[in-house]
Design a protein around this motif. Structure first.
Motif, PDB file in Angstrom:
ATOM      1  N   ALA A   1      -5.435  26.782  19.543  1.00 21.13           N
ATOM      2  CA  ALA A   1      -5.336  27.235  20.833  1.00 21.13           C
ATOM      3  C   ALA A   1      -5.181  25.971  21.493  1.00 21.13           C
ATOM      4  N   ARG A   2      -4.391  26.017  22.762  1.00 19.47           N
ATOM      5  CA  ARG A   2      -4.184  25.067  23.681  1.00 19.47           C
ATOM      6  C   ARG A   2      -4.930  25.345  24.824  1.00 19.47           C
ATOM      7  N   PHE A   3      -6.088  24.598  25.025  1.00 22.15           N
ATOM      8  CA  PHE A   3      -7.180  25.023  26.559  1.00 22.15           C
ATOM      9  C   PHE A   3      -6.522  24.082  27.473  1.00 22.15           C
ATOM     10  N   ASN A   4      -7.133  24.390  28.607  1.00 16.95           N
ATOM     11  CA  ASN A   4      -7.036  23.897  29.939  1.00 16.95           C
ATOM     12  C   ASN A   4      -8.009  22.547  29.703  1.00 16.95           C
ATOM     13  N   PRO A   5      -7.684  21.139  30.172  1.00 22.36           N
ATOM     14  CA  PRO A   5      -8.655  20.233  30.106  1.00 22.36           C
ATOM     15  C   PRO A   5     -10.032  19.976  30.851  1.00 22.36           C
ATOM     16  N   LEU A   6     -10.029  21.352  31.751  1.00 19.37           N
ATOM     17  CA  LEU A   6     -11.241  21.396  32.306  1.00 19.37           C
ATOM     18  C   LEU A   6     -12.416  21.913  31.132  1.00 19.37           C
ATOM     19  N   SER A   7     -11.780  22.506  30.100  1.00 21.03           N
ATOM     20  CA  SER A   7     -12.824  23.090  29.142  1.00 21.03           C
ATOM     21  C   SER A   7     -13.722  22.281  28.807  1.00 21.03           C
ATOM     22  N   ARG A   8     -14.869  22.317  28.313  1.00 20.47           N
ATOM     23  CA  ARG A   8     -15.849  21.552  27.834  1.00 20.47           C
ATOM     24  C   ARG A   8     -16.208  21.800  26.226  1.00 20.47           C
ATOM     25  N   VAL A   9     -15.426  22.438  25.613  1.00 19.60           N
ATOM     26  CA  VAL A   9     -15.615  22.913  24.108  1.00 19.60           C
ATOM     27  C   VAL A   9     -15.790  21.664  23.445  1.00 19.60           C
ATOM     28  N   ARG A  10     -16.642  21.781  22.204  1.00 18.08           N
ATOM     29  CA  ARG A  10     -17.005  20.749  21.401  1.00 18.08           C
ATOM     30  C   ARG A  10     -16.792  21.177  20.031  1.00 18.08           C
ATOM     31  N   SER A  11     -16.520  20.325  19.156  1.00 17.36           N
ATOM     32  CA  SER A  11     -16.379  20.615  17.770  1.00 17.36           C
ATOM     33  C   SER A  11     -17.654  20.979  17.103  1.00 17.36           C
TER      34      SER A  11
ATOM     35  N   MET B   1      -3.911  31.509  24.478  1.00 15.73           N
ATOM     36  CA  MET B   1      -5.424  31.425  24.262  1.00 15.73           C
ATOM     37  C   MET B   1      -6.138  30.534  25.180  1.00 15.73           C
ATOM     38  N   GLU B   2      -7.412  30.806  25.760  1.00 17.35           N
ATOM     39  CA  GLU B   2      -7.879  29.935  26.579  1.00 17.35           C
ATOM     40  C   GLU B   2      -9.436  30.009  26.690  1.00 17.35           C
ATOM     41  N   ASP B   3      -9.998  28.917  26.961  1.00 23.50           N
ATOM     42  CA  ASP B   3     -11.642  29.200  26.871  1.00 23.50           C
ATOM     43  C   ASP B   3     -11.742  30.211  27.813  1.00 23.50           C
ATOM     44  N   ALA B   4     -12.667  31.164  27.399  1.00 19.87           N
ATOM     45  CA  ALA B   4     -12.918  32.398  28.118  1.00 19.87           C
ATOM     46  C   ALA B   4     -13.667  31.916  29.556  1.00 19.87           C
ATOM     47  N   SER B   5     -14.450  30.716  29.313  1.00 18.31           N
ATOM     48  CA  SER B   5     -15.295  30.404  30.645  1.00 18.31           C
ATOM     49  C   SER B   5     -14.663  30.031  31.690  1.00 18.31           C
ATOM     50  N   LEU B   6     -13.370  29.861  31.553  1.00 18.22           N
ATOM     51  CA  LEU B   6     -12.539  29.545  32.717  1.00 18.22           C
ATOM     52  C   LEU B   6     -11.696  30.525  32.944  1.00 18.22           C
ATOM     53  N   GLU B   7     -11.704  31.650  32.479  1.00 15.75           N
ATOM     54  CA  GLU B   7     -11.124  33.086  32.854  1.00 15.75           C
ATOM     55  C   GLU B   7     -12.086  34.205  32.901  1.00 15.75           C
TER      56      GLU B   7
ATOM     57  N   GLU C   1     -10.761  41.453  25.583  1.00 15.37           N
ATOM     58  CA  GLU C   1      -9.957  40.635  25.074  1.00 15.37           C
ATOM     59  C   GLU C   1     -10.190  39.348  24.885  1.00 15.37           C
ATOM     60  N   ARG C   2     -11.473  39.285  24.334  1.00 16.71           N
ATOM     61  CA  ARG C   2     -12.138  37.776  23.844  1.00 16.71           C
ATOM     62  C   ARG C   2     -12.710  38.058  22.562  1.00 16.71           C
ATOM     63  N   ILE C   3     -12.398  36.762  21.990  1.00 15.94           N
ATOM     64  CA  ILE C   3     -13.069  36.565  20.478  1.00 15.94           C
ATOM     65  C   ILE C   3     -13.862  35.517  20.498  1.00 15.94           C
ATOM     66  N   ARG C   4     -14.963  35.657  19.675  1.00 18.60           N
ATOM     67  CA  ARG C   4     -16.052  34.465  19.330  1.00 18.60           C
ATOM     68  C   ARG C   4     -15.598  33.728  18.098  1.00 18.60           C
ATOM     69  N   VAL C   5     -15.302  32.400  17.827  1.00 16.58           N
ATOM     70  CA  VAL C   5     -14.925  31.826  16.843  1.00 16.58           C
ATOM     71  C   VAL C   5     -15.571  30.457  16.811  1.00 16.58           C
TER      72      VAL C   5
ATOM     73  N   ALA D   1      -3.809  15.856  29.307  1.00 15.23           N
ATOM     74  CA  ALA D   1      -3.590  16.860  30.036  1.00 15.23           C
ATOM     75  C   ALA D   1      -3.604  18.300  29.495  1.00 15.23           C
ATOM     76  N   GLU D   2      -4.296  18.213  28.147  1.00 16.99           N
ATOM     77  CA  GLU D   2      -4.604  19.532  27.355  1.00 16.99           C
ATOM     78  C   GLU D   2      -5.512  19.343  26.294  1.00 16.99           C
ATOM     79  N   ILE D   3      -6.014  20.432  25.996  1.00 19.85           N
ATOM     80  CA  ILE D   3      -7.185  20.076  24.747  1.00 19.85           C
ATOM     81  C   ILE D   3      -6.454  21.038  23.479  1.00 19.85           C
ATOM     82  N   ILE D   4      -6.445  20.689  22.711  1.00 22.58           N
ATOM     83  CA  ILE D   4      -5.985  21.284  21.495  1.00 22.58           C
ATOM     84  C   ILE D   4      -7.219  21.727  20.481  1.00 22.58           C
ATOM     85  N   VAL D   5      -7.408  23.270  20.487  1.00 24.67           N
ATOM     86  CA  VAL D   5      -8.641  23.442  19.857  1.00 24.67           C
ATOM     87  C   VAL D   5      -8.393  24.246  18.502  1.00 24.67           C
ATOM     88  N   HIS D   6      -8.679  23.551  17.132  1.00 25.14           N
ATOM     89  CA  HIS D   6      -8.742  24.449  16.060  1.00 25.14           C
ATOM     90  C   HIS D   6     -10.015  25.079  15.778  1.00 25.14           C
ATOM     91  N   PHE D   7      -9.987  26.355  15.382  1.00 21.38           N
ATOM     92  CA  PHE D   7     -10.843  27.237  15.354  1.00 21.38           C
ATOM     93  C   PHE D   7     -10.716  28.160  14.054  1.00 21.38           C
TER      94      PHE D   7
END
Length: 395
Positions: A361-371, A293-299, A306-310, A320-326
């Protein structure tokens, strides 16, 4: 060196508790095999039977070409490394390493030579005159290893030897132990509850649950092709997301629905997993690895369906990575029983918060997602895992 073979090994205690069920495990000459599983699964019991510290109820245990069921521990030509090091506090490092040789009445000159060679291998030469209390945890673990090495046994047995070390030292020591074993070429059975340790150290990994062997394979094969839902959920960190879902449609245009989410299924899955067609119109357990699973803004090229909003509940930025709990309104599929696996099962279970369960999910570190934000997540549906909800076996 020697092969260690467990054929139909059973362990039943006097109170009727069946700890090990028909365990068949062959550790090749010079192989590093890791036995892993949750608390109470029987892995330490299996190791202690190989060591001769637990009686075998039935089955045959061989070390080399000798059946050792009734052989005393001291006569099995194995060396153990324990969780608590088991060093003699009043003895120097030299005397601790050489103690078994002294008991065996090895000539003094040979004893001195073998101890110093083992100390050199483990970078302990300058500490030979110190007592254990003057050493760090990592150095004490090396002394325990030295005591095993110096005997030149047919096999090493290691029972969670790194569990008392801090996180950084554990990483360092597991690399050192794996490297040392490969250089020495000694057949090794290593027990741990830490599946990261298992994956990084073993030539092969054997997964145990409730005394029953689930799968034995190379670490990568366990990860890519788990035999059942338990192995799929246990191997990998963060763990695979597991949930009951419904498969609908046809092999050409199939969808998977979990909670209120419906995603199209990549048709290549029906080519790779022909048995999947039998589950169309039925429930199935799906597994989604966090890295699938990946931050859709990076793909940007990922299709919208094939995308879900959570809602994001927690973000762990690790560099090196971002662990995202949703949160998601699909109930997780549990693989462990609280009464048997205890704390390991408790950690797996969760209650819904506002109707949502937590997934990772494990995101690319370029993601700017915030809790606290709502994020669009793309799901790589060509990498989904499927399991039968009744048998737990992989489809």
């Amino acid at each position: 060196m020697a092969e260690v073979a467990l054929d139909d090994i059973e362990k039943v205690y006097p109170n009727g508790f069946h700890a090990i069920h028909e365990l068949n495990l062959h550790i090749k000459d010079g192989e590093f095999l890791v036995l892993v599983g949750p608390s109470g699964c029987g892995k330490s019991t299996a190791l202690r039977m190989v060591a001769g510290l637990e009686d075998i109820t039935s089955g045959e245990l061989r070390i080399g070409d000798r059946v050792v069921n009734e052989v005393l521990p001291k006569d099995r030509d194995i060396a153990m490394v324990f969780q608590n090091y088991a060093l003699y506090p009043h003895m120097t490092v030299f005397d601790n390493i050489g103690f078994a040789l002294k008991l065996a009445k090895v000539p003094k000159a040979e004893l001195d030579d073998r101890v110093r060679k083992a100390a050199a291998i483990l970078d302990l030469t300058e500490y030979l005159n110190r007592k254990p209390a003057q050493l760090s945890g990592g150095q004490r673990q090396r002394v325990a290893m030295g005591r095993a090495i110096v005997r030149a046994p047919k096999a090493f047995l290691m029972d969670e030897p790194l569990s008392n070390l801090d996180a950084k030292l554990r990483v360092q020591m597991r690399a050192e132990i794996a490297s040392l074993q490969r250089n020495l070429g000694v057949t090794t059975l290593y027990v741990t509850h830490d599946q990261v340790e298992a994956m990084t150290m073993g030539d092969r990994v054997a997964v145990l649950k409730r005394g029953i062997l689930q799968q034995v394979d190379s670490p990568q094969t366990l990860y890519d092709h788990p035999y059942n839902v338990f192995v799929g959920g246990f191997i990998g960190s963060p763990a695979m997301n597991l949930m009951t879902a419904r498969l609908d449609g046809t092999a050409e245009e199939a969808t998977i629905t979990f909670g209120s989410t419906t995603l199209p299924i990549d048709r290549s899955l029906f080519t790779d997993k022909p048995a999947l067609a039998e589950y169309l119109g039925k429930d199935v357990v799906i597994g989604i690895r966090p890295e699938d699973m990946e931050d859709a803004s990076l793909e940007a090229d990922r299709p919208a369906d094939e995308r879900i909003r959570v809602p994001v509940t927690l973000v762990e930025a690790l560099g090196a990575e971002i662990i995202v709990h949703f949160g998601l309104d699909a109930e997780p599929f549990t693989t462990m029983d609280v009464e048997i696996e205890g704390a390991d099962a408790e950690a797996e279970r969760q209650e819904a918060v506002d109707g949502l369960y937590s997934f990772v999910a494990r995101f690319n570190p370029l993601s700017r997602v915030r809790s606290g934000e709502t994020v669009e997540v793309s799901v790589h549906t060509d990498r989904l895992h499927f399991f039968d909800p009744s048998s737990g076996l992989a489809v």
